[in-house]
Design an enzyme around this catalytic site. Structure first.
Site, PDB file in Angstrom:
ATOM      1  N   SER A 134      -9.542   1.733   3.127  1.00 22.74           N
ATOM      2  CA  SER A 134      -8.715   2.483   2.221  1.00 22.74           C
ATOM      3  C   SER A 134      -7.684   1.653   1.469  1.00 22.74           C
ATOM      4  O   SER A 134      -7.063   2.163   0.523  1.00 22.74           O
ATOM      5  CB  SER A 134      -7.996   3.591   2.987  1.00 22.74           C
ATOM      6  OG  SER A 134      -7.153   3.023   3.987  1.00 22.74           O
ATOM      7  N   LYS A 169       0.857  -1.184   0.000  1.00 16.26           N
ATOM      8  CA  LYS A 169       0.000   0.000   0.000  1.00 16.26           C
ATOM      9  C   LYS A 169       0.896   1.238   0.000  1.00 16.26           C
ATOM     10  O   LYS A 169       1.936   1.262   0.674  1.00 16.26           O
ATOM     11  CB  LYS A 169      -0.888  -0.021   1.243  1.00 16.26           C
ATOM     12  CG  LYS A 169      -1.907   1.100   1.336  1.00 16.26           C
ATOM     13  CD  LYS A 169      -2.769   0.907   2.594  1.00 16.26           C
ATOM     14  CE  LYS A 169      -3.827   1.988   2.749  1.00 16.26           C
ATOM     15  NZ  LYS A 169      -4.654   1.786   3.963  1.00 16.26           N
ATOM     16  N   SER A 187      -9.492  -0.609   7.446  1.00 20.58           N
ATOM     17  CA  SER A 187      -8.992  -0.522   6.076  1.00 20.58           C
ATOM     18  C   SER A 187      -8.251  -1.730   5.534  1.00 20.58           C
ATOM     19  O   SER A 187      -7.919  -1.753   4.341  1.00 20.58           O
ATOM     20  CB  SER A 187      -8.103   0.702   5.922  1.00 20.58           C
ATOM     21  OG  SER A 187      -8.909   1.853   5.816  1.00 20.58           O
TER      22      SER A 187
HETATM   23  N1  GLN Z   1     -12.919   4.130   6.729  1.00 18.20           N
HETATM   24  C1  GLN Z   1     -12.260   4.589   7.920  1.00 18.20           C
HETATM   25  C2  GLN Z   1     -11.868   6.036   7.743  1.00 18.20           C
HETATM   26  O1  GLN Z   1     -12.200   6.581   6.762  1.00 18.20           O
HETATM   27  C3  GLN Z   1     -11.085   3.719   8.251  1.00 18.20           C
HETATM   28  C4  GLN Z   1      -9.908   4.004   7.419  1.00 18.20           C
HETATM   29  C5  GLN Z   1      -8.709   3.198   7.783  1.00 18.20           C
HETATM   30  O2  GLN Z   1      -8.800   2.188   8.467  1.00 18.20           O
HETATM   31  N2  GLN Z   1      -7.549   3.683   7.353  1.00 18.20           N
HETATM   32  O3  GLN Z   1     -11.264   6.632   8.563  1.00 18.20           O
END
Ligand code: GLN
Length: 517
Positions: A162, A87, A186
């Site tokens: 994400s 990532k 994420s």
């Molecule tokens: N969807 C969550 C957010 O927008 C979690 C994102 C993540 O785990 N990086 O913060």
């Protein structure tokens, strides 16, 4: 090196455990394995959008180096020649790292994150950096400043987020496995909606050194793979104490590969499983897909068949997790993102002498950050401002403590008598159509309902495929007490072994071309 024709299989269809043995017997070379994945990237990534950066020459050179070392009888790392995707939040020496943001465009870090360094030392070959929501803020990868990523199961749907570039790459066979990061879900949610295994480790058990920080008290890197065993292998390669991360736990990892192997034997007798009422149970089903609840119930029934003792468990504070997370994470983000000021990294706007320093910083941040990142910075700055600090940030921290106590109570506290693991859906719904939630941040945030409690409590949680609903993958989440990540792998492997059907990962070329492409 390899006997011509010895292996006519498409090498991108093999899981890592199989690749490892084919490489070690010399049946295939690292160059062949890498080239197979690069070919698939070249053929499919234009429409999938999984990668932000691929350097085929560098990947092939690294693979050739492994083959040379093997031929010379040299000492090889345990994962020598296995390709991996990272990532783009993971800092990589000399390799572009953007965290999905324009503000870091063009930045080539001078060092490796611990996760990247450990994978390099283990002999893996870096295929590329994967797409993501900007600074990991999102659940669909549509917040990437570069391009959206598509779900290999249905190219008109989101791959989760994400870590959606990582999930799409692995589910579409453009990488055998990948690293994701998980702040509020994420790793687990993109794994669930693309039919993968994804694990968020115990907070502090995988180094955060060199991960571009979003919310430092929540961020964890972890594995995304097509099998539970592969996820355990990758987790063991990156985990363990790191003196360069002050929150790193100085304790050995439990045996994760061993736990996956034990689980695959399919015996869970004596294991106590709690099904969390507040996450899709009776009276808590609003917003959940009926098909998702059905698949999860079937998976829970399967756990009973494998010998587990299953009972419902109530965790009342979980209802508050979403509100607490969306104060704590933006608060920490507003502080962490202050470092992007146009001075030290990436983008600098207004540097022609006409603007003073404050204006350069303001212009750079105005043009460099996307709308969701700005929303989080504003939310977080507000929640931390004097006068509101106690009412927002302070309250959210108290809720965080209550959530941790719910976990402790479920696992039995000091007097025992609790469950060994808790289970729930990973995502309330299957992957939704691209665009469906972009204008509705609250609907986007609701995707994290089931994953946030484990994040706030710092406990480990895995998502394992448990079948399809509307032809799209559904994931079961298995949560365990801190440092008991091995339990997640054991239960996930037992479920995986018992329901082969849920492992039908389709190749991208079997799928229709998207209408939009
Ligand atoms: N969807 C969550 C957010 O927008 C979690 C994102 C993540 O785990 N990086 O913060």
């Amino acid at each position: 090196m390899s006997t011509p024709g010895a292996m006519s299989t498409d090498l991108t269809t093999l899981d890592v455990a199989a690749l490892q043995s084919a490489l070690s017997t010399g049946e295939v070379s690292a160059v062949e394995v890498t080239r197979a994945h690069l070919d698939r990237i070249a053929a499919d990534d234009a429409r999938l959008g999984a990668y932000l950066h691929v350097d085929p020459d560098a990947a092939l050179a690294a693979a050739a180096e492994v083959d040379r070392a093997r031929a010379a009888g040299g000492e090889l790392g345990p994962l020598a020649g296995i390709p991996v995707a990272l990532k783009d939040v993971v800092v990589t020496e000399g390799v572009p790292t953007t965290s999905g943001s324009k503000i870091l465009e063009g930045w080539r870090p001078p060092y490796d994150a611990t996760v990247a360094g450990r994978l390099k030392a283990a002999g893996t070959v870096l295929l590329g950096k994967t797409n993501m929501d900007e600074f990991a803020m999102g659940s669909s990868t549509e917040n990437s400043a570069y391009r959206p990523t598509r779900n290999p199961w249905d190219l008109d749907r989101i791959p989760g987020g994400s870590s959606g570039g990582s999930s799409a790459a692995v589910a579409g066979h453009l990488a055998p496995w990948a690293i994701g990061t998980d702040t509020g879900g994420s790793i687990r949610q993109p794994a669930a909606v693309t039919g993968l295994v994804g694990h968020k480790p115990t907070y502090g058990s995988v180094s955060r050194y060199g991960l571009i920080a979003f919310s430092s008290s929540l961020d964890q890197a972890g594995p995304m793979a097509r099998t539970v065993l592969d996820a355990a292998l990758l987790h063991e390669a990156i985990g363990g104490h790191d003196p360069r991360d002050s929150t790193s736990i100085d304790a050995p990892l439990p045996g994760l590969v061993a736990a996956a192997r034990q689980g695959a034997r399919g015996d869970l007798s004596g294991l106590k499983v709690g099904v969390v009422t507040e996450l899709g149970g009776d009276g808590h089903q609003e917003g959940y897909g009926a098909g998702v609840l059905e698949r999860v119930a079937a998976a829970v029934a399967l756990l009973t068949e494998l010998g587990a003792e299953v009972r419902p468990v109530s965790c009342p504070s979980f209802d508050l997790a979403l509100a607490a997370y969306y104060l704590i994470a933006p608060s920490e983000a507003s502080s962490n993102l202050a470092r992007f000021d146009g001075v030290r990294f990436g983008l600098r706007v207004g540097d022609d002498g006409s603007a003073d320093l404050d204006e350069v910083m303001a212009l750079t941040r105005e043009q460099g950050f996307g709308p969701e990142v700005k929303r989080r910075i504003i939310l977080g700055t507000y929640a931390l401002s004097s006068g509101y600090y106690e009412a927002y940030y302070g309250q959210a921290q108290k809720v965080r403590t209550l959530i941790t106590r719910d976990f402790t109570a479920a696992y039995g506290g000091a007097d025992g008598g609790g469950v060994d693991v808790l289970v729930s859906p990973t995502s309330p719904t299957v992957a939704w159509p691209i665009g469906a939630r972009v204008d509705d941040p609250i609907a986007m945030y609701a995707a994290d309902l089931c994953t946030l409690p484990a994040s706030l409590a710092g406990v480990p949680a895995i998502s394992v495929p448990c079948g399809l609903s509307e032809g799209l993958p559904v994931g079961l989440q298995v949560m365990a007490p801190a440092l008991a990540d091995d339990r997640c792998y054991r239960v996930a492997a037992a479920l995986e072994a018992a329901q082969d059907a849920a492992r039908g990962h389709r190749l991208l070329d079997e799928l229709p071309t998207p209408a939009a492409a």
